[in-house]
Design a protein around this motif. Structure first.
Motif, PDB file in Angstrom:
ATOM      1  N   LEU A  82      13.213  27.259   5.542  1.00 45.20           N
ATOM      2  CA  LEU A  82      13.718  28.616   5.348  1.00 45.20           C
ATOM      3  C   LEU A  82      13.536  29.468   6.593  1.00 45.20           C
ATOM      4  O   LEU A  82      14.397  30.284   6.935  1.00 45.20           O
ATOM      5  N   ILE A 117      18.849  33.814  -0.354  1.00 46.04           N
ATOM      6  CA  ILE A 117      17.850  32.784  -0.639  1.00 46.04           C
ATOM      7  C   ILE A 117      17.254  33.059  -2.013  1.00 46.04           C
ATOM      8  O   ILE A 117      16.697  34.127  -2.252  1.00 46.04           O
ATOM      9  N   ARG A 168      14.539  31.595  -4.677  1.00 45.05           N
ATOM     10  CA  ARG A 168      13.422  30.671  -4.855  1.00 45.05           C
ATOM     11  C   ARG A 168      13.234  30.339  -6.333  1.00 45.05           C
ATOM     12  O   ARG A 168      13.332  31.211  -7.194  1.00 45.05           O
ATOM     13  N   ALA A 187      14.350  26.073  -3.274  1.00 46.89           N
ATOM     14  CA  ALA A 187      15.086  27.248  -2.772  1.00 46.89           C
ATOM     15  C   ALA A 187      16.566  26.927  -2.730  1.00 46.89           C
ATOM     16  O   ALA A 187      16.975  25.848  -2.285  1.00 46.89           O
TER      17      ALA A 187
END
Length: 529
Positions: free
Chosen positions: A24, A39, A41, A53
């Motif tokens: 990431l 993004i 998670r 993710a």
């Protein structure tokens, strides 16, 4: 340039990192921590210990698909509840938990980054050195409408849009054949533009397909923003005003040319599809020619060719006739023209150049102005300027008429690329006519046809079927013969499969000439069939 590995991505080449945090961090670093990089998670696996993710680019990925078929599938999957390691989780997601097509695992970080920028969704799992790529290309796109530049009074009303996959599907809806092959590639080291070639295996000449692939593979640029980039980089003769590659917005036009043995080149982000090889007479043909009766299509095609030459040499003929060859003008008309030009201080060639340049300025201004007022400004501007120029004694009324007819004729050419070529060459003919009269015009036409005869388009003579002379192909050139005479495909284009239709397709009236519907009997309320 093709493939996943490109020079500017050498600094990110290598495998996906083992740590989710490292992956990431690298994504954020290489994208400049852009705000449109989303993004999400998640925690999956046994006791929700495995960190996951989901990464995608907002706007070019289909977020509805991501939420319904990725996030919900992963969070609600019972098969992930007993997975303890990251590798087990990623294998389960790839095989069972995601109900999407086009799911695959990648280990190359540059390939992952390229897929992310193309609109796919990337799934990283902690403690694994690979990532899942899910095909979720989407986002906003224009609806399918009738093409504005190639309108037809008969036929399909669908036109290409800026989506590559949508454009390919529009052609597949017409040609439902497994031999319709599509090969995709990635071009532009910075833009990563998707390009596809389409052809019918068994009909298209294999040498033509290989030549198209070779020329596309030789392109090394940082950007491919429109099909015009490719057109200028793969054409046979770069120093000519005549187009040697045909472009269209109509799926039925592409389908018809594929069936003749041509290759179509699609570029993502543009509705214009390239067709190769192209011949001169092709630019005077329209899709409705094949939907109408042969006599109507023949008349219209012949008219288009005549109109092309009018738009090419009409002002030059006027200049040559009034300057050198007054004896060719009827006496009464010559007297009228001489009376009109008596107050004009310029020679005929200056008149023609002034009016042609003025009209080109008006035409370009009409294109650049907003659509609601562009046409109005062009029409009103032409009328006002033409009338004012005549009253001011700058040009004669006859010259205004000639220029107006020439301008209208240039709009009648179906292909814009050929029409604009005539507009450019028209000035050369005007100068030639001003220098030597009709001799200059004839000499210019000879040079033009010699030049056209020397051009090739992917190995095919540009003036086919006139030079070389191929009588078999004349049935679909200036004239169009009935469909039942087109038993074979055009020479020099097709492969070994020359046969287009069965023999003896000419419609035959029945020998029995009796009426099939009898006259009503009695009071007319009953009809016998």
């Amino acid at each position: 340039m093709n493939g996943d590995e490109t020079p500017e991505n050498d600094h990110v080449a290598g495998d996906v990192r083992y740590s989710l945090a490292d992956n990431l961090h690298l994504i954020k670093e290489k994208t400049g921590n852009s705000s449109d990089i989303v993004i999400r998670r998640l925690k999956t696996g046994a006791e929700s210990k495995v960190e996951t993710a989901i990464v995608y680019v907002g706007g070019i990925a289909d977020e509805k698909t991501i939420h319904e078929f990725l996030i919900e599938s992963i969070t609600n999957s019972e098969k992930l509840n007993d997975k303890e390691t990251g590798q087990e989780v990623i294998n389960c997601i790839s095989a069972d938990s995601v109900s999407l097509g086009g799911v695959k695992q990648k280990t190359s970080f540059s390939a992952v980054l390229n897929s992310l920028m193309a609109g796919d969704t990337v799934i990283f799992v902690d403690q694994t050195q690979c990532a899942i790529i899910a095909s979720t290309k989407g986002g906003e796109k224009r609806s399918i409408n009738e093409p504005e530049n190639q309108r037809a009074f008969r036929g399909s009303r669908e036109g290409f849009i800026e989506s590559l996959d949508t454009n390919i599907s529009l052609v597949r809806k017409i040609i439902k054949n497994p031999n319709l092959w599509v090969e995709k590639m990635n071009m532009g080291s910075v833009t990563k533009t998707d390009v596809a070639i389409m052809y019918i295996n068994g009909i298209c000449n294999e040498k033509t397909v290989k030549e198209v692939k070779k020329r596309l593979a030789g392109i090394e640029m940082d950007s491919i923003l429109e099909s015009g980039y490719i057109e200028q980089l793969i054409e046979d003769v770069p120093f000519t005003t005549f187009p040697t590659i045909y472009h269209t917005e109509r799926p039925d036009m592409v389908a018809g040319n594929l069936l003749e043995g041509r290759v179509a080149i699609f570029v993502d982000g543009t509705p214009f599809v390239l067709l190769v090889p192209a011949v001169f007479i092709q630019f005077f043909q329209s899709v409705e020619d094949y939907y109408s009766r042969f006599d109507i299509a023949t008349f219209i095609r012949f008219l288009r060719v005549l109109i092309f030459f009018i738009s090419l040499i009409a002002p030059a003929v006027y200049v040559g006739a009034t300057t050198f060859h007054q004896e060719m003008i009827p006496t009464e008309l010559l007297i009228v023209i001489a009376a009109q030009r008596e107050i004009v201080p310029f020679p005929a060639v200056v008149e023609a150049l002034i009016m042609e340049i003025s009209f080109e300025i008006l035409r370009e201004a009409g294109i650049r102005l907003p659509k609601a007022i562009g046409s109005a400004v062009s029409i009103v501007g032409a009328i006002v300027i033409g009338q004012a120029a005549v009253q001011a004694g700058i040009v004669s009324p006859a010259m205004v008429i000639v220029v107006a007819i020439t301008a209208i004729s240039s709009f009648a050419t179906p292909a814009f690329a050929m029409a604009i070529s005539a507009r450019m060459i028209r000035f050369l003919f005007i100068i030639a006519a001003a220098a030597t009269g009709f001799y200059g015009i004839i000499l210019g036409l000879i040079f033009m046809f010699v030049h056209l005869s020397s051009i090739r388009s992917f190995g095919v003579p540009y003036m086919m079927p006139f030079a070389p002379f191929i009588p078999k192909n004349w049935g679909d050139a200036i004239f169009r013969t009935p469909w039942w005479t087109h038993e074979k495909r055009p020479e020099l284009l097709g492969n070994d499969n020359k046969l287009r239709q069965g023999s003896d397709q000419k419609p035959q009236p029945p020998d029995d000439r009796e009426m099939k519907v009898k006259q009503p009997k009695g009071d007319g309320n009953e009809t016998q069939h």
